[in-house]
Motif scaffolding. Structure first.
Motif, short mmCIF file in Angstrom:
data_model
loop_
_atom_site.label_atom_id
_atom_site.label_comp_id
_atom_site.label_asym_id
_atom_site.label_seq_id
_atom_site.Cartn_x
_atom_site.Cartn_y
_atom_site.Cartn_z
N HIS A 190 103.00 38.25 -27.66
CA HIS A 190 102.21 39.31 -28.28
C HIS A 190 100.85 39.43 -27.58
O HIS A 190 100.35 38.48 -26.96
N ASN A 191 100.25 40.61 -27.71
CA ASN A 191 98.94 40.88 -27.14
C ASN A 191 97.88 40.07 -27.89
O ASN A 191 97.70 40.23 -29.10
N PRO A 192 97.16 39.18 -27.18
CA PRO A 192 96.16 38.35 -27.88
C PRO A 192 94.98 39.17 -28.40
O PRO A 192 94.21 38.68 -29.24
N GLU A 193 94.81 40.40 -27.91
CA GLU A 193 93.71 41.24 -28.36
C GLU A 193 93.96 41.81 -29.75
O GLU A 193 93.05 42.31 -30.40
N ILE A 194 95.23 41.76 -30.18
CA ILE A 194 95.57 42.28 -31.51
C ILE A 194 95.65 41.10 -32.45
O ILE A 194 96.47 40.19 -32.28
N ASP A 195 94.78 41.09 -33.44
CA ASP A 195 94.65 39.93 -34.31
C ASP A 195 95.87 39.75 -35.21
O ASP A 195 96.39 38.64 -35.34
N ARG B 129 101.18 34.51 -4.36
CA ARG B 129 100.07 34.34 -5.31
C ARG B 129 99.36 35.68 -5.40
O ARG B 129 99.08 36.32 -4.37
N ILE B 130 99.11 36.13 -6.64
CA ILE B 130 98.40 37.39 -6.86
C ILE B 130 97.18 37.09 -7.72
O ILE B 130 97.31 36.57 -8.84
N ARG B 131 95.99 37.44 -7.16
CA ARG B 131 94.74 37.19 -7.89
C ARG B 131 93.93 38.48 -7.97
O ARG B 131 94.04 39.36 -7.12
N ILE B 132 93.08 38.54 -9.02
CA ILE B 132 92.22 39.71 -9.26
C ILE B 132 90.76 39.26 -9.12
O ILE B 132 90.34 38.26 -9.73
N LEU C 119 86.56 35.50 -8.90
CA LEU C 119 87.95 35.47 -9.41
C LEU C 119 87.93 35.65 -10.92
O LEU C 119 87.27 34.89 -11.64
N VAL C 120 88.65 36.65 -11.41
CA VAL C 120 88.69 36.89 -12.85
C VAL C 120 90.09 36.64 -13.44
O VAL C 120 90.23 36.40 -14.64
N ARG C 121 91.12 36.72 -12.60
CA ARG C 121 92.48 36.55 -13.15
C ARG C 121 93.44 36.11 -12.05
O ARG C 121 93.42 36.66 -10.94
N THR C 122 94.24 35.11 -12.36
CA THR C 122 95.36 34.74 -11.48
C THR C 122 96.64 35.20 -12.16
O THR C 122 97.04 34.64 -13.19
N LEU C 123 97.27 36.23 -11.61
CA LEU C 123 98.49 36.77 -12.22
C LEU C 123 99.71 35.93 -11.88
O LEU C 123 100.55 35.65 -12.73
N PHE D 217 100.10 43.96 -14.99
CA PHE D 217 98.72 43.51 -15.23
C PHE D 217 98.21 44.23 -16.48
O PHE D 217 98.23 45.46 -16.56
N ASN D 218 97.77 43.42 -17.47
CA ASN D 218 97.36 43.99 -18.76
C ASN D 218 95.85 44.19 -18.90
O ASN D 218 95.37 44.53 -19.98
N GLY D 219 95.09 43.95 -17.83
CA GLY D 219 93.65 44.21 -17.88
C GLY D 219 92.85 43.10 -18.52
O GLY D 219 91.66 43.30 -18.84
N LEU D 220 93.46 41.91 -18.72
CA LEU D 220 92.74 40.78 -19.30
C LEU D 220 92.41 39.77 -18.22
O LEU D 220 93.10 39.67 -17.20
N ASP D 221 91.32 38.98 -18.47
CA ASP D 221 91.00 37.92 -17.53
C ASP D 221 91.75 36.66 -17.90
O ASP D 221 92.60 36.66 -18.81
N ASP D 222 91.47 35.55 -17.20
CA ASP D 222 92.20 34.31 -17.46
C ASP D 222 91.92 33.75 -18.84
O ASP D 222 92.69 32.91 -19.34
N ASN D 223 90.84 34.18 -19.47
CA ASN D 223 90.53 33.74 -20.84
C ASN D 223 91.05 34.73 -21.88
O ASN D 223 90.67 34.66 -23.05
N LYS D 224 91.87 35.66 -21.42
CA LYS D 224 92.48 36.68 -22.28
C LYS D 224 91.44 37.60 -22.91
O LYS D 224 91.63 38.11 -24.02
N GLN D 225 90.35 37.80 -22.17
CA GLN D 225 89.32 38.74 -22.59
C GLN D 225 89.46 40.02 -21.76
O GLN D 225 89.80 39.98 -20.57
#
Length: 740
Positions: free
Chosen positions: A582-587, A669-672, A679-683, A697-705
Motif C-alpha cells: 500500500h501507499n505509505p502516504e495514505i494513512d 542499479r537505478i538511482r534518483i 541521492l534521494v532514492r535508490t529504485l 517510480f512513485n515520486g517518494l524518496d528512500d524515507n518514503k517522503q
C-alpha cells in the motif's frame, strides 16, 4: 543234431510270435456304460505295429478272478490289421455306440465280461491273453468314472501305469477310434492362421502364414502346407500355392510357415484356406484352417468424441462417436467395451447402419437421454453400454474384425459431476489428458452437436492477470478480486479457477464465457459490493461479476496469495501480495483496494501495486485509478509520463522508467538524484535484468517522503561481468503538481 535244430527253430518261432503279440495293447475299457446303451461294456485293443497283422482267434479277456472269456468273430473276422483298433463287446450287445468304420468289431463268447459284468464301484484288473493263454497285458482300472465315461489310455505305446490312463472326456467313450485324451504318434496340426498386417486396410500388401505344431509323440518330417486363395470370397479357388517342404519338426515343437505368394493391393474380401499335407498324420481334424481377410479401416477413422459417465438421476450413460473420414461406414457387427474392472464387449448393432462422414452418432442404453437435452440432431443407437465407473474406466470401440478403432481411458479428475467429458481436437491422441475437458455447455453436454470445448486451447501465461484486490474492506462491505485481459485475444473463462492461499478455489464459469481484450471480471464475497459501487448494477456490468458466499472468499488482511488457473489447470497468473504494498502516504488503507499500476509488468513486483485513490476505495470493472501506461522503448531509456504528479489524485501519480541495454543479461542499479547531485532514492540496487525492462517510480524518496517539485536525474548503471561491459544512462524526470 536234426532234432536240436528243429527245437531251436520252434523256440524262435514261439519267441517271434510272442513279440508280435505284445504289439496288441489295451487302449480303452468301458466298465460303467450309460443306461441308454444296454449291455454296453466293451474292451478296446490297438495294434501298434506298422507291418504285422495279428489274428485274435483264440485270444481271451480275463476279468478279475473270473474264468477268461473267449474273443469271437462278430462278422468281420478276427484279423487285426496294423494300426487298427478292435472293439470287443459283450455277446448280447445290440448297438448304440458310434464306432469308427475302420475298426474291427469282435465279441466275447458269452453275454458278460466275467461272471456278471465289470464292477463300476470297485477297482478291478483286466487281462489280455493270447491264443497260448499267455498274459500279454494287464490293467487295473479305477472305478471313479461317471456312467458313460470310459478309462482311456493316454499314450498308446506307453505302459499301463495309472499315470498313463485317465477318464474319457467325451460321453460313451471313443470305441474304434483314437481316444479323446490320447496323444497320437504322428499328429501335426495347424493351430493358427495369421496375416501381416494383422488388420489390413484397402490396397495393403498382405502376407499369410500358419503356425504348425507337432502334437504327436514322434518327430515329423517331409510335410508342406497348401495355401488356397478365393479372391472375392465367391466360393471359387483362384490360386493354389504350396509352401516349401519342411524336412523335420520335433515332437512338441512349433514352426511358422509363410505362404510364398503375397496378396498385392488388397481390394476386396479374400478367403484363404491352409491345408496341411502329411501322409503319416493320424489326426486329420486339425489339418485345415481358413481365414476371411477383409480390408478394413485404419484406427482413428472413427473416434470417441464425448462420454457421459456420471449422468444426472434418470439419465442413461452414453458415448458419442464422430466419423472423421469422408466415407460412409457400416457399423454392423461393431462392438463397444468398458475397461475396468472386467471388460465387457457388447455389439453396437447387428443390422446395417451407415455412419455418414463428418457426423456424430450417440450410443445410449435408452431414449430417456432425450429428456435431458433440448434436441439431439444425430442418430441415437440403442446399445446396452457396459456400466462406466466414475473414478476411472475406459471405452473401446472395435470394428467387425475385432480391431480396436479407438480407445479412451479416463479418470474422474478429467471432468465434473453431471457433465460429460468432451474431446477438444479430433486430430490429437484420444488418450492425451489435455485433449479432454468437461463440457461447458449450459446443458452439461452436447450429444449430437459439436463439442462446447471444440479446439479450445490452453491460455498463455499473463494473458489474463490479477488487476485489483480488495482484501480489507470496510465493515459490511465485500471482498473482491478483479482480473483483466491485457492481451489481444478473446479468452473463454469456462472452467477457470481462482485459488486463494487457504486452498479454496472459485470457478469463474461452468459454461462458455468470453472475456474480450481490455475487459474485466470480478468475483466478490457477497452482494454488498453493489451498495458500495452502485454502477455495477448497470446492465453493461451484470455479466462480468460473480458473487460467492462471504465465508468462502476470505483473503488475509496482511499477506496472502491468489492463483489464476485455466481450464487445464495451468497457472496463468499469481500474486503473493503484502499489505506493505500500500501507499505509505495514505494513512488509512482499510476500505481501499490494492490496484495494479500496469497490467503488462511483473505481477509480484510490489512496485507495480499501490493503494486505490478512487473516492469509493476501488475501481471494480473499470480502469484502475492508478493505471499508468507503458510506452514502447524506442531509445535506451524512456520515462512516461514525464512530468508526473505524485499527489495521489489518481492522475499521473506514477511514472514508468523503460530501458533497453546492449547486453542479453546485466546487473542493474537505478538511482534518483536531485538537481544539486544529492541521492534521494535508490529504485533498483544490483538486480539481474535482461536486455530490456521497466521500473515504476512513485515520486517518494528512500524515507518514503514525497519529493519536492523540481527536476531530478535518473541514473541507470548496468554491468555485464562476463563481458566486462559497463553502461551508464542518464535522463531527467520532472516531479510536478497539478494546478488546482
Amino acid at each position: 543234431m536234426k532234432r536240436i535244430l528243429i527245437s531251436i527253430i520252434f523256440f524262435s518261432l514261439q519267441l517271434y510270435s510272442q513279440n508280435r503279440d505284445t504289439s496288441v495293447i489295451f487302449s480303452e475299457i468301458m466298465f460303467y456304460n450309460s443306461s441308454s446303451i444296454p449291455n454296453g461294456e466293451f474292451v478296446e485293443l490297438f495294434n501298434t505295429s506298422y507291418s504285422d497283422t495279428i489274428n485274435l482267434s483264440g485270444w481271451k479277456i480275463k476279468y478279475y478272478t473270473s474264468s477268461p472269456d473267449l474273443i469271437v468273430d462278430a462278422g468281420s473276422g478276427t484279423k487285426l490289421l496294423p494300426r487298427q483298433f478292435a472293439v470287443i463287446f459283450e455277446g448280447d450287445y445290440s448297438g448304440g455306440y458310434t464306432v469308427s468304420p475302420n475298426a474291427l468289431i469282435l465279441k466275447i463268447s458269452d453275454n458278460a465280461f466275467g461272471t456278471s459284468g465289470m464292477a463300476n464301484t470297485t477297482d478291478r484288473d483286466v487281462h489280455l491273453l493270447n491264443s497260448s493263454s499267455d498274459t500279454i497285458w494287464s490293467y487295473t482300472y479305477s472305478a471313479n468314472n461317471s456312467a458313460g465315461y470310459s478309462d482311456e489310455k493316454i499314450i498308446l505305446i506307453g505302459d499301463n501305469s495309472i499315470s498313463n490312463w485317465a477318464n474319457s472326456i467325451v460321453v460313451n467313450g471313443t470305441p474304434g477310434g483314437y481316444n479323446s485324451i490320447s496323444q497320437r504318434e504322428f499328429d501335426i496340426g495347424i493351430i493358427k492362421i495369421l496375416t501381416s498386417p494383422a488388420f489390413p486396410v484397402l490396397n495393403d500388401t498382405v502376407e499369410v502364414g500358419v503356425w504348425i505344431k507337432n502334437f504327436g509323440i514322434r518327430d515329423a518330417s517331409n510335410f508342406f502346407v497348401a495355401f488356397k486363395y478365393d479372391f472375392g470370397n465367391d466360393g471359387n479357388i483362384d490360386l493354389i500355392v504350396n509352401s516349401s517342404p519342411i524336412n523335420y519338426l520335433r515332437s512338441a515343437d512349433s514352426i511358422f510357415i509363410r505362404a510364398d505368394s503375397l496378396i498385392a493391393g488388397l481390394e476386396k474380401e479374400t478367403k484363404v484356406f491352409a491345408e496341411l499335407n502329411f501322409p503319416s498324420d493320424e489326426n486329420k481334424t486339425n489339418d485345415t484352417i481358413s481365414l476371411l481377410i477383409k480390408p478394413g479401416l485404419p484406427p482413428g477413422t472413427i473416434v470417441i468424441n464425448e462420454v457421459m459417465f456420471d449422468p444426472r438421476s434418470g439419465e442413461p450413460e452414453w458415448v458419442e462417436l464422430y466419423n472423421k473420414s469422408n466415407s460412409r461406414i457400416n457399423l454392423k457387427g461393431w462392438k463397444i467395451s468398458d475397461v475396468v474392472t472386467t471388460p465387457t464387449q457388447v455389439t453396437i448393432t447387428n443390422n446395417d447402419f451407415y455412419f455418414e462422414p463428418e457426423t456424430f452418432v450417440v450410443l445410449a442404453s435408452n431414449l430417456l437421454i432425450r429428456n435431458f437435452y433440448d434436441s439431439i440432431p444425430s442418430p441415437i443407437l440403442l446399445v446396452p453400454i457396459p456400466t462406466l465407473n466414475n473414478d476411472r474406466d475406459g471405452v473401446v470401440i472395435y470394428d467387425d474384425r475385432g480391431l480396436a478403432i479407438d480407445s479412451l481411458f479416463y479418470f474422474s479428475d478429467w471432468g465434473r459431476s453431471k457433465h460429460s467429458i468432451e474431446r477438444i481436437n479430433y486430430n490429437q491422441p484420444t488418450n492425451q489428458k489435455n485433449n479432454w475437458i468437461f463440457s461447458v455447455a449450459d446443458s452439461g453436454a452436447t450429444p449430437g452437436y459439436q463439442n462446447s470445448v471444440q479446439n479450445i486451447q490452453a491460455a498463455k501465461p499473463m494473458s489474463i492477470v490479477f488487476n485489483e484486490l480488495m482484501f480489507e474492506p470496510l465493515t459490511g462491505n465485500s471482498e473482491y478480486i478483479e482480473i483483466f485481459n491485457p492481451s489481444n485475444d478473446t479468452i473463454n473463462l469456462a472452467g477457470w479457477k481462482i485459488i486463494e492461499g487457504g486452498g479454496k478455489s472459485f470457478t469463474l464459469s461452468t459454461k462458455s464465457f468470453y472475456l474480450y481484450p481490455d475487459n474485466y471480471f470480478v468475483i466478490a464475497s457477497d452482494s454488498s459490493i453493489f451498495n458500495l459501487f452502485p454502477y455495477l448494477r448497470e446492465a453493461a456490468f451484470s455479466n462480468f461479476i460473480k458473487i460467492f458466499n462471504a465465508s468462502d472468499l476470505s483473503l488475509s488482511n496482511s499477506d496472502d496469495i491468489v492463483i489464476l488457473k485455466d481450464i487445464f489447470g495451468n497457472t496463468i497468473d499469481s500474486v503473493a501480495f503484502q499489505s506493505n504494498w500500500h501507499n505509505p502516504e495514505i494513512d488509512d488503507k482499510k476500505g481501499r483496494s490494492l490496484e495494479r499500476i500496469n497490467p503488462t509488468l511483473n505481477s509480484n513486483d510490489g512496485r507495480n501495486w499501490t493503494t486505490s485513490v478512487n473516492q469509493l476505495g476501488g475501481t471494480p470493472l473499470i480502469q484502475n485509478s492508478v493505471f499508468t501506461k507503458k510506452l514502447p522503448s524506442y531509445s535506451k531509456i524512456e520515462i512516461s509520463p514525464n512530468p508526473f504528479s505524485p499527489d495521489n489524485d489518481g492522475f499521473e501519480d506514477f511514472t514508468i522508467i523503460s530501458y533497453q541495454l546492449p547486453q542479453e543479461t546485466s546487473q542493474i542499479r537505478i538511482r534518483i538524484f536531485d538537481s544539486v547531485g544529492r541521492l534521494v532514492r535508490t529504485l533498483v540496487d544490483n538486480e539481474p535484468s535482461g536486455s530490456s525492462g521497466s521500473v515504476i517510480f512513485n515520486g517518494l524518496d528512500d524515507n518514503k517522503q514525497a519529493l519536492r517539485i523540481g527536476i531530478y536525474i535518473i541514473l541507470l548503471e548496468a554491468i555485464n561481468q562476463n563481458k566486462g561491459v559497463v553502461e551508464q544512462i542518464k535522463k531527467p524526470v520532472v516531479v510536478a503538481k497539478r494546478l488546482r
